[in-house]
Design a protein around this motif. Structure first.
Motif, PDB file in Angstrom:
ATOM      1  N   SER A 288       0.831  -1.194   0.000  1.00  0.00           N
ATOM      2  CA  SER A 288       0.000   0.000   0.000  1.00  0.00           C
ATOM      3  C   SER A 288       0.868   1.246   0.000  1.00  0.00           C
ATOM      4  O   SER A 288       2.036   1.217   0.397  1.00  0.00           O
ATOM      5  CB  SER A 288      -0.944   0.004   1.205  1.00  0.00           C
ATOM      6  OG  SER A 288      -0.291  -0.350   2.399  1.00  0.00           O
ATOM      7  N   SER A 289       0.281   2.335  -0.456  1.00  0.00           N
ATOM      8  CA  SER A 289       1.003   3.599  -0.568  1.00  0.00           C
ATOM      9  C   SER A 289       0.047   4.745  -0.295  1.00  0.00           C
ATOM     10  O   SER A 289      -1.179   4.583  -0.326  1.00  0.00           O
ATOM     11  CB  SER A 289       1.636   3.744  -1.957  1.00  0.00           C
ATOM     12  OG  SER A 289       0.633   3.644  -2.972  1.00  0.00           O
ATOM     13  N   LEU A 290       0.613   5.924  -0.024  1.00  0.00           N
ATOM     14  CA  LEU A 290      -0.171   7.116   0.290  1.00  0.00           C
ATOM     15  C   LEU A 290      -0.113   8.122  -0.846  1.00  0.00           C
ATOM     16  O   LEU A 290       0.956   8.363  -1.430  1.00  0.00           O
ATOM     17  CB  LEU A 290       0.367   7.778   1.561  1.00  0.00           C
ATOM     18  CG  LEU A 290       0.053   7.110   2.899  1.00  0.00           C
ATOM     19  CD1 LEU A 290       0.783   7.838   4.012  1.00  0.00           C
ATOM     20  CD2 LEU A 290      -1.442   7.108   3.159  1.00  0.00           C
ATOM     21  N   LEU A 291      -1.280   8.732  -1.150  1.00  0.00           N
ATOM     22  CA  LEU A 291      -1.351   9.757  -2.181  1.00  0.00           C
ATOM     23  C   LEU A 291      -2.280  10.877  -1.720  1.00  0.00           C
ATOM     24  O   LEU A 291      -3.129  10.683  -0.842  1.00  0.00           O
ATOM     25  CB  LEU A 291      -1.871   9.177  -3.502  1.00  0.00           C
ATOM     26  CG  LEU A 291      -1.148   7.952  -4.061  1.00  0.00           C
ATOM     27  CD1 LEU A 291      -1.955   6.689  -3.781  1.00  0.00           C
ATOM     28  CD2 LEU A 291      -0.903   8.095  -5.557  1.00  0.00           C
ATOM     29  N   ARG A 292      -2.125  12.029  -2.335  1.00  0.00           N
ATOM     30  CA  ARG A 292      -3.015  13.168  -2.085  1.00  0.00           C
ATOM     31  C   ARG A 292      -3.778  13.477  -3.361  1.00  0.00           C
ATOM     32  O   ARG A 292      -3.175  13.605  -4.440  1.00  0.00           O
ATOM     33  CB  ARG A 292      -2.211  14.394  -1.650  1.00  0.00           C
ATOM     34  CG  ARG A 292      -3.070  15.609  -1.298  1.00  0.00           C
ATOM     35  CD  ARG A 292      -2.192  16.812  -0.968  1.00  0.00           C
ATOM     36  NE  ARG A 292      -2.953  17.935  -0.455  1.00  0.00           N
ATOM     37  CZ  ARG A 292      -3.570  18.849  -1.206  1.00  0.00           C
ATOM     38  NH1 ARG A 292      -3.498  18.766  -2.543  1.00  0.00           N
ATOM     39  NH2 ARG A 292      -4.236  19.841  -0.646  1.00  0.00           N
ATOM     40  N   TYR A 293      -5.097  13.612  -3.237  1.00  0.00           N
ATOM     41  CA  TYR A 293      -5.928  13.938  -4.392  1.00  0.00           C
ATOM     42  C   TYR A 293      -6.564  15.299  -4.169  1.00  0.00           C
ATOM     43  O   TYR A 293      -7.328  15.498  -3.217  1.00  0.00           O
ATOM     44  CB  TYR A 293      -7.020  12.883  -4.595  1.00  0.00           C
ATOM     45  CG  TYR A 293      -7.917  13.161  -5.778  1.00  0.00           C
ATOM     46  CD1 TYR A 293      -7.487  12.912  -7.079  1.00  0.00           C
ATOM     47  CD2 TYR A 293      -9.195  13.671  -5.590  1.00  0.00           C
ATOM     48  CE1 TYR A 293      -8.306  13.174  -8.170  1.00  0.00           C
ATOM     49  CE2 TYR A 293     -10.023  13.933  -6.669  1.00  0.00           C
ATOM     50  CZ  TYR A 293      -9.574  13.686  -7.955  1.00  0.00           C
ATOM     51  OH  TYR A 293     -10.396  13.947  -9.035  1.00  0.00           O
ATOM     52  N   ASP A 294      -6.228  16.255  -5.030  1.00  0.00           N
ATOM     53  CA  ASP A 294      -6.768  17.611  -4.943  1.00  0.00           C
ATOM     54  C   ASP A 294      -8.135  17.634  -5.617  1.00  0.00           C
ATOM     55  O   ASP A 294      -8.257  17.331  -6.801  1.00  0.00           O
ATOM     56  CB  ASP A 294      -5.830  18.609  -5.610  1.00  0.00           C
ATOM     57  CG  ASP A 294      -6.271  20.042  -5.401  1.00  0.00           C
ATOM     58  OD1 ASP A 294      -7.200  20.482  -6.111  1.00  0.00           O
ATOM     59  OD2 ASP A 294      -5.706  20.701  -4.519  1.00  0.00           O
ATOM     60  N   LEU A 295      -9.181  18.002  -4.869  1.00  0.00           N
ATOM     61  CA  LEU A 295     -10.542  17.930  -5.401  1.00  0.00           C
ATOM     62  C   LEU A 295     -10.824  19.016  -6.426  1.00  0.00           C
ATOM     63  O   LEU A 295     -11.702  18.845  -7.285  1.00  0.00           O
ATOM     64  CB  LEU A 295     -11.547  18.017  -4.248  1.00  0.00           C
ATOM     65  CG  LEU A 295     -11.594  16.775  -3.350  1.00  0.00           C
ATOM     66  CD1 LEU A 295     -12.387  17.063  -2.081  1.00  0.00           C
ATOM     67  CD2 LEU A 295     -12.197  15.608  -4.099  1.00  0.00           C
ATOM     68  N   SER A 296     -10.115  20.108  -6.376  1.00  0.00           N
ATOM     69  CA  SER A 296     -10.352  21.186  -7.348  1.00  0.00           C
ATOM     70  C   SER A 296      -9.681  20.887  -8.683  1.00  0.00           C
ATOM     71  O   SER A 296     -10.303  20.983  -9.744  1.00  0.00           O
ATOM     72  CB  SER A 296      -9.829  22.520  -6.799  1.00  0.00           C
ATOM     73  OG  SER A 296     -10.537  22.895  -5.638  1.00  0.00           O
TER      74      SER A 296
END
Length: 614
Positions: A288-296
């Motif tokens: 598993s890995s971590l990511l950031r998803y920008d909603l805009s």
């Protein structure tokens, strides 16, 4: 060496030590004794007030951490340990679940964050039961309780407690909106608790505001409402395209936004504090890995964690991501990654760090139902040629083996066994079809995959066919006993921890949440589909078992109750077959480290003797 007294069955041998070499003996025990710690959970309105669990005392218990003062305090001190706790939003209270000797049946209690006062029953007029969700607000408290009569959901508002939902089937509290006006619950009124539906209720009268169900075989899970007051968006896990993905449901506007990330495998997510982005945990092929998803912008960016397992993660008010990480070779660490990318260890419990272990490699084996993923480990100093091999079958069944640190895996390697962990059909992370392929024929379906991996391990030269051991706990223990009876020629020994052994008796005695799960999995109850339960129960095949068997079971286990284990052992005792039994005073496993070490030593010692290495 000692044996357990008082059994009416042959007692398991408890070795004084596993290894003659003092350094090897100290190393395997040190991995279990090494203090571990969970990712802290902070109070949303008082983020300096944190709660976590740790085994630093030798028992898994609840701890508090005041970040402002740096003070850590052990909150609970119970013989069987405590694992479930959470802070109130204002940070004044710590709630923890109070059961009896690990039986999982009890009630929520609370005590002040500051030391001194004793714990008190949190909501006195809610009856005891198995926990079915908890949401704590400043005005609204929602508590789910499960008993043999089904599920009941309560709300405590302005000093009054109301039962607002009851159903014979499984249901639970899911999420409370930040302004506490909406409450999401999970339910299985359609008769399938493995694929639940969602309902959102107004906390003013508990009338239904919205319902969502994707239809047969497609579950929905409420992750959490937006952390911003007045924002009625609910983050939801769905499986509309055959795997677990995320969507945002704006309950007030009755609109949806599916988040398509284009990643293989499956994902889960949580909100950033400003609700402008999501913290995504991506699972693929045992890692598993971590990511950031920008909603805009729709931008997906990696947080650059190394290959391994993310064991928990959250985002602090300042944007720092705190998470737990480990790999098969490297012990677990709780780390913090600031918004500018600096990454460091957040918390180190007192004591020595666990000794490292060997890495895992991937094998992909073709099976009847498709490609099977297995994680394979070899002892670091193993000689060339086939090895004694443990086929370790995970519990669940809806779980998966991962590239994570495991003191349990490591001791088998130290003992000279190769270890093969099979993510059989029924495992999560490989799509809905793979997970649900066991419906209607559980146990036997998974063992088709285990057989295919066993064949591969022998043919590849990894495993010595005369020294293959099958083992597992919980669902893995069930599969172990079923394998010994349906595949007797494959196994030199079986080690079954807290197993289902007699499925009909287990159904009669187990907690209602699991009866609901079993009805969905088997296609009905033992009364409605008796042939399926008979075909898929280990006790049906006890006469065919040919290998030595070790069974371990807890007196207070609500998931795999003791009576059905005894039914199996009674049948086994009538045969001239070597078997041993270890009975312990706890529930579905133990939170006491000394007891875990003892059980591990029993298991490994039994297997070494069974394959002729002792």
């Amino acid at each position: 060496m000692s044996t357990q007294p008082g059994n009416k069955y042959p007692s398991a041998a408890v070795p004084d030590r596993l290894f003659d070499d003092a350094e090897a003996e100290a190393r395997w025990r040190a991995r279990f004794h090494a203090p571990r710690i969970s990712v802290p959970e902070w109070a949303i309105d008082a983020p300096d007030m944190n709660v976590y669990v740790s085994n630093a005392s030798g028992v898994w218990e609840v701890y508090s951490w005041n970040r402002a003062t740096g003070e850590h305090r052990r909150v609970t001190d119970r013989p069987a340990g405590t694992m479930h706790a959470t802070p109130s939003p204002d940070g004044r209270w710590i709630w923890w679940f109070n059961d009896t000797d690990g039986d999982e049946f009890g009630s929520w209690v609370r005590e002040p964050f500051a030391p001194g006062a004793a714990a008190e029953r949190a909501v006195p007029d809610i009856h005891d039961g198995y926990p079915a969700g908890l949401e704590i607000g400043t005005r609204v408290i929602a508590v789910g309780v499960s008993t043999d009569d089904g599920s009941e959901l309560f709300a405590h508002i302005d000093g009054e407690t109301t039962s607002f939902y009851r159903h014979d089937d499984d249901a639970g509290i899911a999420s409370l909106s930040r302004d506490e006006s909406l409450l999401a619950i999970s339910h299985s009124e359609h008769g399938d608790s493995r694929h639940p539906a969602l309902r959102v209720l107004s906390t003013d009268g508990f009338t239904a505001v919205a319902d969502k169900w994707d239809g047969e075989g497609k579950g929905l899970g409420a992750l959490e409402f937006s952390p911003v007051a007045g924002d009625q968006r609910l983050l939801v896990l769905h499986e509309r395209r055959g795997r677990e993905e995320i969507l945002i449901w704006d309950v007030a506007a009755d609109t949806e936004r599916e988040i398509e990330l284009g990643l293989p495998g499956e994902v889960v997510a949580g909100w950033y504090p400003d609700a402008q982005a999501l913290l995504v945990v991506h699972f693929h092929q045992g890692r598993s890995s971590l990511l950031r998803y920008d909603l805009s912008s729709g931008e997906l960016s990696s947080l650059d964690t190394p290959p391994g397992r993310i064991g928990g993660a959250g985002v602090r008010p300042d944007g720092t991501v705190e998470y737990s990480w480990s790999s098969a070779a490297q012990p677990t660490a709780v780390r913090a990654r600031t918004a500018d990318g600096a990454d460091s260890v957040l918390l180190e419990p007192p004591g020595e760090r666990a000794p490292e272990s060997a890495p895992v490699t991937d094998s992909f084996v073709e099976g009847i139902g498709g490609q099977i993923h297995a994680l394979v480990s070899r002892p670091a100093d193993a000689p060339e040629g086939p090895l004694p091999t443990v086929f370790s079958l995970h519990g669940g069944p809806h779980s998966a083996d991962e590239d994570r640190f495991s003191a349990y895996r490591a001791v088998w390697l130290d003992a000279g066994f190769a270890v093969v962990e099979v993510n059989y059909r029924g495992s999560t992370g490989y799509g809905s079809a793979w997970r649900d392929a066991i419906e209607g024929r559980p146990g036997l379906t998974e063992l088709e995959d285990v057989a295919a991996v066993h064949d591969w391990a022998v043919q590849s030269g990894l495993a010595d066919p005369e020294k293959c051991v099958v083992n597992g706990a919980s669902w893995g223990g069930y599969l172990t006993l079923l394998a010994l009876g349906t595949q007797p020629a494959r196994w030199a020994a079986g080690v079954a921890g807290v197993p289902v052994a007699d499925y009909v008796a287990a159904y009669e005695d187990e907690m209602e949440q699991l009866r609901s799960f079993d009805r969905a999995l088997f296609g009905g109850s033992p009364e409605t589909v008796p042939a399926v339960y008979r075909e898929c129960s280990p006790i049906t095949y006890v006469e065919a078992v040919a290998a030595p068997v070790l069974v371990l079971a807890g007196d207070n286990d609500p998931r795999c109750p003791i009576r059905q284990v005894e039914n199996y052992l009674d049948r086994l005792a009538k045969r001239e077959l070597p078997f041993e039994f270890y009975r312990f005073d706890a529930g579905h496993g133990s939170l006491v480290i000394a007891e875990t070490i003892k059980q591990t030593a029993i298991e490994v010692f039994f297997a070494l003797r069974a394959v002729g290495l002792r």
